[in-house]
Design an enzyme around this catalytic site. Structure first.
Site, PDB file in Angstrom:
ATOM      1  N   HIS B 121       0.876  -1.178   0.000  1.00  0.00           N
ATOM      2  CA  HIS B 121       0.000   0.000   0.000  1.00  0.00           C
ATOM      3  C   HIS B 121       0.913   1.229   0.000  1.00  0.00           C
ATOM      4  O   HIS B 121       2.016   1.191   0.568  1.00  0.00           O
ATOM      5  CB  HIS B 121      -0.834  -0.042   1.287  1.00  0.00           C
ATOM      6  CG  HIS B 121      -1.904   0.993   1.382  1.00  0.00           C
ATOM      7  ND1 HIS B 121      -1.646   2.306   1.724  1.00  0.00           N
ATOM      8  CD2 HIS B 121      -3.244   0.910   1.214  1.00  0.00           C
ATOM      9  CE1 HIS B 121      -2.785   2.971   1.757  1.00  0.00           C
ATOM     10  NE2 HIS B 121      -3.769   2.157   1.448  1.00  0.00           N
ATOM     11  N   ASP B 201       3.451  -4.026   7.785  1.00  0.00           N
ATOM     12  CA  ASP B 201       2.185  -3.302   7.718  1.00  0.00           C
ATOM     13  C   ASP B 201       1.071  -4.309   8.025  1.00  0.00           C
ATOM     14  O   ASP B 201       0.742  -5.156   7.197  1.00  0.00           O
ATOM     15  CB  ASP B 201       2.039  -2.714   6.307  1.00  0.00           C
ATOM     16  CG  ASP B 201       0.693  -2.038   6.088  1.00  0.00           C
ATOM     17  OD1 ASP B 201      -0.156  -2.069   6.999  1.00  0.00           O
ATOM     18  OD2 ASP B 201       0.502  -1.483   4.986  1.00  0.00           O
ATOM     19  N   GLN B 204      -4.186  -4.765   7.300  1.00  0.00           N
ATOM     20  CA  GLN B 204      -5.214  -5.688   6.797  1.00  0.00           C
ATOM     21  C   GLN B 204      -5.134  -7.056   7.466  1.00  0.00           C
ATOM     22  O   GLN B 204      -5.945  -7.942   7.158  1.00  0.00           O
ATOM     23  CB  GLN B 204      -5.067  -5.887   5.278  1.00  0.00           C
ATOM     24  CG  GLN B 204      -5.314  -4.660   4.449  1.00  0.00           C
ATOM     25  CD  GLN B 204      -6.788  -4.248   4.423  1.00  0.00           C
ATOM     26  OE1 GLN B 204      -7.675  -4.965   4.892  1.00  0.00           O
ATOM     27  NE2 GLN B 204      -7.057  -3.065   3.900  1.00  0.00           N
ATOM     28  N   LYS B 227      -9.987   0.008  10.807  1.00  0.00           N
ATOM     29  CA  LYS B 227     -10.198  -1.285  10.150  1.00  0.00           C
ATOM     30  C   LYS B 227     -10.401  -2.394  11.186  1.00  0.00           C
ATOM     31  O   LYS B 227     -10.753  -3.514  10.847  1.00  0.00           O
ATOM     32  CB  LYS B 227      -8.996  -1.627   9.264  1.00  0.00           C
ATOM     33  CG  LYS B 227      -8.820  -0.665   8.089  1.00  0.00           C
ATOM     34  CD  LYS B 227      -7.783  -1.165   7.124  1.00  0.00           C
ATOM     35  CE  LYS B 227      -7.114  -0.073   6.327  1.00  0.00           C
ATOM     36  NZ  LYS B 227      -7.881   0.412   5.186  1.00  0.00           N
ATOM     37  N   CYS B 367      -4.856   2.426  -3.669  1.00  0.00           N
ATOM     38  CA  CYS B 367      -3.570   2.969  -3.183  1.00  0.00           C
ATOM     39  C   CYS B 367      -2.416   2.010  -3.428  1.00  0.00           C
ATOM     40  O   CYS B 367      -1.485   1.912  -2.623  1.00  0.00           O
ATOM     41  CB  CYS B 367      -3.622   3.332  -1.703  1.00  0.00           C
ATOM     42  SG  CYS B 367      -4.850   4.551  -1.301  1.00  0.00           S
TER      43      CYS B 367
HETATM   44  C1  LIG Z   1      -2.440  -2.593   3.633  1.00  0.00           C
HETATM   45  C2  LIG Z   1      -2.760  -1.215   4.123  1.00  0.00           C
HETATM   46  N1  LIG Z   1      -1.804  -0.493   4.702  1.00  0.00           N
HETATM   47  C3  LIG Z   1      -2.025   0.736   5.176  1.00  0.00           C
HETATM   48  C4  LIG Z   1      -3.252   1.328   5.058  1.00  0.00           C
HETATM   49  C5  LIG Z   1      -3.419   2.721   5.552  1.00  0.00           C
HETATM   50  O1  LIG Z   1      -4.295   2.832   6.602  1.00  0.00           O
HETATM   51  P1  LIG Z   1      -4.673   4.286   7.117  1.00  0.00           P
HETATM   52  O2  LIG Z   1      -5.233   4.999   5.929  1.00  0.00           O
HETATM   53  O3  LIG Z   1      -5.692   4.053   8.161  1.00  0.00           O
HETATM   54  O4  LIG Z   1      -3.434   4.902   7.609  1.00  0.00           O
HETATM   55  C6  LIG Z   1      -4.294   0.629   4.454  1.00  0.00           C
HETATM   56  C7  LIG Z   1      -5.624   1.255   4.292  1.00  0.00           C
HETATM   57  O5  LIG Z   1      -6.235   1.279   3.262  1.00  0.00           O
HETATM   58  C8  LIG Z   1      -4.040  -0.666   3.968  1.00  0.00           C
HETATM   59  O6  LIG Z   1      -4.988  -1.379   3.356  1.00  0.00           O
END
Ligand SMILES: Cc1ncc(COP(=O)(O)O)c(C=O)c1O
Lengths: 162, 415
Positions: B121, B201, B204, B227, B367
């Site tokens: 992401h 990260d 998810q 999430k 993203c």
């Molecule tokens: C794999 C992953 N990492 C990071 C994020 C970023 O999360 P946040 O926008 O809450 O910082 C997301 C959110 O879409 C995600 O799916």
């Protein structure tokens, strides 16, 4: 009509299914621009041919949602043959319509008038504008004496702040 | 087994239909729904326990501090981590930036390399690119296989020269759903460079699969509250306390200092050193309630539910005409996000038709633009599952896709 039916009127679907002036090239092209809309992943190539101050031909190609494709198709019909200054005026007319203003040149917009309802779907406004913004850029690219230009839209689609 | 019918009643938003139809929420991967217990916990803070934290000595302030620290402790317990390593942030993005600024920019030098993957992401990618540019670091990306898994053989070659001192990898892909073997990847990175730091990260992963950080043996882990059935505005970097000890504060000001003179300041202990200013108090309390909600369901039961349901969705989508599903074949290797494309119809149009029918999916590049290029797509449709989803959510999805195909079909080109 439901909201969705308003968005996807038959006229719009017709331009989507049978796009006008959609081609990967344009004979005698004077300018070629590539525009993309990273939010949706839409990509558009637009080419113009300008003769004696008139938009003599325009062709678009690319990938995108039905609104972006149909809007570009309807646009090509509305603008072909007009003096370029008039085309730029019509672009501005369409842009204002996408911001919810009443268009003054209904007849000139022709099928593009059908996209009026898109103004109520803020996320889709940039889709409808993609072809029009590319056209404005192609004309300005020509006027600057350049042949090609690439633009990425990452805002609402109308790049007022160029 | 989860009692989904009863669970659905716990989520207020799910009680609101769209144009007379039931709301079919298939977008938990973008943001999960919030259960009543979370709203209640936050309401109690605002309605009866409102005060700042770590400052006042009156009972109200002590209760607010206990609530805030309770949120931290709950998250630490949920992830099998030491609470001293839990830095509460705004979201996962800020957690990744904290590592990028506090660790990578401080400790990596020209000649060092960062290992990442093509499926990250942007949140787990851009902060490290930015750091790489600032410090003159080399970036290396682990490619994926045909079915959307990390190519570990390629990863081994990428670290072989021992210059990779930092790795950033996602635990579960938000597009492909792939569950990555992060422990294995961490081991191979450290085999080549024992002092390498591995950042994961977990945005998810934590909401969907049991996560035990002690067993995963990684250095830092990013999560995001919204999430995890929690509120927006809170996330965390969950790290080894020793990693935090060596990190530079990223935001400075109140709360994060121990002593200040006009000549300078000494930093507070970790994790407070990284929490400058008044923190998101209600959100920490809400996050604590959210992970409590998931623990009460049991993360093994959550995962089992999603595996079973995911298999039904995967086969339903694969069997429908004109649909291509991306990512691993089998639920054993994947989480609850299922991305697909529909022949001849742009994801935006699918999303609009589904939305009109009360079916919420995410469309776009999620993203993950570099991954989209790998897949040769500009966008996909993503349906994602959580505890409130059930088999009765599949039919409205398939019906909506079929309606979109009928609406947008282009006339066949006659031969
Ligand atoms: C794999 C992953 N990492 C990071 C994020 C970023 O999360 P946040 O926008 O809450 O910082 C997301 C959110 O879409 C995600 O799916």
């Amino acid at each position: 009509m439901s909201e969705l039916e308003q968005l996807y009127q038959e006229l719009i679907l017709d331009h989507y299914r049978s796009p006008r002036n959609r081609a990967p090239g344009l004979r005698g092209e004077d300018a070629h621009v590539h525009h993309s809309n990273p939010l949706c992943g839409d990509e558009m190539d637009l080419r113009v041919r300008i003769r004696d101050g008139r938009l003599d031909g325009v062709a678009f190609d690319g990938e995108g949602c039905s609104i972006s494709q149909a809007s570009a198709s309807a646009m090509t019909e509305a603008v072909t043959g007009r003096p370029v200054e008039d085309v730029l005026g019509l672009v501005e007319e369409f842009r204002r319509m996408m911001h919810g203003e009443d268009p003054a040149r209904d007849d000139d917009l022709s099928d593009a008038l059908a996209f009026r309802g898109v103004a109520r779907f803020p996320v889709r406004v940039k889709c409808a504008l993609l072809g029009w913004m590319a056209l404005r850029d192609a004309i300005e690219t020509f006027q600057r004496g350049a042949g090609t230009h690439a633009v990425t839209h990452d805002d609402g689609g109308d790049d007022d702040d160029r | 087994m989860l009692d989904v019918a009863a669970l659905r009643r716990e989520f207020p938003t799910l009680q609101h239909g769209v144009g007379g139809r039931r709301l079919v929420y298939l977008d938990a991967a973008a943001s999960a729904q919030t259960p009543r217990v979370v709203l209640d916990a936050m309401e109690r803070y605002y309605g009866a326990g409102r005060s700042n934290v770590h400052r006042g000595v009156y009972p109200l302030a002590e209760a607010a501090t206990a609530g805030y620290e309770g949120g931290r402790a709950a998250l630490a317990r949920f992830l099998g981590a030491d609470p001293r390593g839990v830095v509460l942030t705004k979201n996962a993005t800020e957690a990744c930036n904290l590592v990028a600024y506090g660790h990578v920019r401080r400790h990596l030098r020209p000649g060092d390399a960062i290992l990442s993957t093509v499926m990250e992401h942007h949140a787990n990618m851009v902060p490290f690119w930015h750091a790489a540019e600032a410090n003159g670091l080399e970036l290396r990306h682990v490619p994926i296989t045909e079915d959307g898994r990390l190519d570990l053989g390629a990863a081994r070659e990428l670290v072989a020269d021992g210059r990779v001192r930092f790795a950033a990898v996602t635990h579960v892909s938000n597009v492909l759903g792939t569950i990555n073997p992060v422990a294995e990847l961490a081991a191979l990175v450290r085999a080549a460079r024992p002092d390498a730091v591995v950042h994961v990260d977990g945005a998810q992963a934590a909401p969907h699969i049991p996560v035990d950080l002690a067993a995963l043996d990684v250095d830092s882990y990013a999560v995001t509250g919204h999430k995890l059935c929690g509120p927006t505005g809170i996330g965390a970097l969950v790290a080894r306390p020793e990693l935090l000890e060596g990190m530079e504060p990223f935001l400075t000001g109140g709360e994060m200092i121990r002593d200040v003179t006009l000549e300078g300041a000494t930093w507070n202990d970790v994790p407070h050193r990284f929490e400058a200013g008044t923190p998101p108090i209600a959100e920490a309390i809400g996050l604590g309630a959210a992970v409590g909600f998931l623990e009460d369901l049991g993360m093994d039961a959550v995962r089992a539910h999603e595996v079973e349901l995911g298999a039904v969705f995967l086969s339903g989508l694969r069997d429908a005409p004109g649909i291509e599903v991306h990512g691993p074949e089998d639920m054993a290797d994947r989480g609850a996000a299922i991305s697909f494309t529909v022949e001849g119809v742009h994801p935006h149009d699918i999303g609009a038709v589904l939305g009109d029918r009360g079916v919420c999916v995410r469309v776009g590049h999620h993203c993950c633009k570099p991954l989209m290029r790998e897949l040769g797509a500009t966008a996909t449709v993503r349906a994602s599952l959580h505890v409130h989803n059930d088999v009765d959510d599949l039919e409205p999805l398939l019906e909506g896709i079929a309606a979109a195909r009928a609406m947008f079909a282009r006339p066949a080109v006659s031969a």
